[in-house]
Motif scaffolding. Sequence first.
Motif, PDB file in Angstrom:
ATOM      1  N   ASN A 207      43.977  47.991  34.272  1.00 26.68           N
ATOM      2  CA  ASN A 207      43.091  46.831  34.074  1.00 26.68           C
ATOM      3  C   ASN A 207      43.875  45.530  33.930  1.00 26.68           C
ATOM      4  O   ASN A 207      43.536  44.506  34.531  1.00 26.68           O
ATOM      5  CB  ASN A 207      42.215  47.078  32.839  1.00 26.68           C
ATOM      6  N   HIS A 213      39.392  42.250  39.583  1.00 29.66           N
ATOM      7  CA  HIS A 213      38.200  42.240  38.741  1.00 29.66           C
ATOM      8  C   HIS A 213      38.015  40.924  37.967  1.00 29.66           C
ATOM      9  O   HIS A 213      36.931  40.674  37.440  1.00 29.66           O
ATOM     10  CB  HIS A 213      38.224  43.415  37.757  1.00 29.66           C
ATOM     11  N   HIS A 218      34.523  39.441  34.620  1.00 27.71           N
ATOM     12  CA  HIS A 218      34.525  38.455  33.536  1.00 27.71           C
ATOM     13  C   HIS A 218      33.812  37.179  33.965  1.00 27.71           C
ATOM     14  O   HIS A 218      34.424  36.235  34.435  1.00 27.71           O
ATOM     15  CB  HIS A 218      35.962  38.120  33.126  1.00 27.71           C
ATOM     16  N   ASP A 360      36.590  44.341  29.265  1.00 26.93           N
ATOM     17  CA  ASP A 360      37.645  45.261  29.683  1.00 26.93           C
ATOM     18  C   ASP A 360      37.545  46.596  28.941  1.00 26.93           C
ATOM     19  O   ASP A 360      37.709  47.658  29.538  1.00 26.93           O
ATOM     20  CB  ASP A 360      39.030  44.642  29.457  1.00 26.93           C
TER      21      ASP A 360
HETATM   22 FE   LIG Z   1      39.837  42.066  32.604  1.00 30.80          FE
END
Ligand SMILES: [Fe+2]
Length: 416
Positions: A207, A213, A218, A360
Amino acid sequence: MSAQQQVDSININGNSAPFSVYLDEDVYKLEQEKLYRGPVWSYLGLDVEVPNAGDYKSTFVGDTPIVMTRDEQGDIHAWVNRCAHKGALVCRERHGHSDDGAFTCVYHQWAYDAKGDLRGVPFRRGLKGIGGYEKDFDMAEHGLRQLRVATIAHMVFASFDQQAPELEAFLGEKMCENIHRIMHKPIKLIGHARQYMQGNWKLYSENSRDAYHGGLLHLFYPTFGIYRQSQESEGVLNDEGYHNYFNVSAPKKKVDYAEFKEEANREMQGAHELKDPRVLKFVPERDDSVGLSIQSLFPSVVLQQIQNTLAARQVLPKGVNGTELVWTYFGFEDDNEEMDRHRLRNINLVGPAGFISMEDGEAIELCQNGVHRDEHERSFIEMGGTEPAPHTSPIGMDENAVRGFWKGYRKVMTSS
Ligand SMILES: [Fe+2]
């Protein structure tokens, strides 16, 4: 499949791994042995967490309990938190100070110094001729297991492995440069936050290296204009691939939300405004334009500069299904009161419940729960290529550093 076969089946370029590596107890055990006690350096903490002689912090390397101490000479030491007598934890607090510089096991009062050498054993010679140890009992043979310790800027690392390269060689020149860039002057400790995720530590390691991502999961980033995928940015890997950093420039001018529509972010209405925008404020502190830096150092820490939020995130494996993330926030020694307040406000962005980062923890648990049962199936990590490149610019449309992680992980785990 054996643990070794599962690890062998990770694609050598890191673009695919079997889901079993997140689930298998034997893989977890192999990691503790080959990786965490192998030729790597694990982050323990910041030197400002143990500023004075007698200060200590208990933490972990992998899942082995470790204590970091400072001695009278000002040197930092690390030892396995396990009494040489019966194996009890010697140190039971997270942070503290020992006035006499002694670390005494509560069980039988064996006492050690900051280096981990045994200094005292009650009734060593017995009492009035009764009991005690044999004459050849040598305290020098019953110390705590000591680790190699090295620091860069304010970060303290330890290694079990006498053969591991020196810390700076392990990190590589580029990684060292960015650490010094983030910690460009003396720091001060702000505080800690801790977060427990029900997912494997490698999901978090992926991550923090996953640029793909950022603007998608986010939404806070693109919604309030502090990061979007077209911003000036670069990603850098070390030679092995398992360390990386992302540096993203702060927006140069007032953000034009209309521009976002062209980009691949979801829900880009961009009409939202905060009632108190001070949380977003970025005060430039260095001779560069970097407003966001996320640096993942294998296997145990992420160093970050997000706006003016500075933190080290220690990644601790807690069994195959659990990860503890310990956030240590810091500022600079010469911060004035206004800057202290600004950093505290800015910290709302990142942490266990941070506006940017709370998703996350959820993503890690979604993956851990999703891969359950079909252990032979595999991840697909081919966004932006099929192998790790040493440098990418811009970032955000790729999983380059995730491939780097797996390539490096595989190399350590398959070495003999
Ligand atoms: Fe993240």
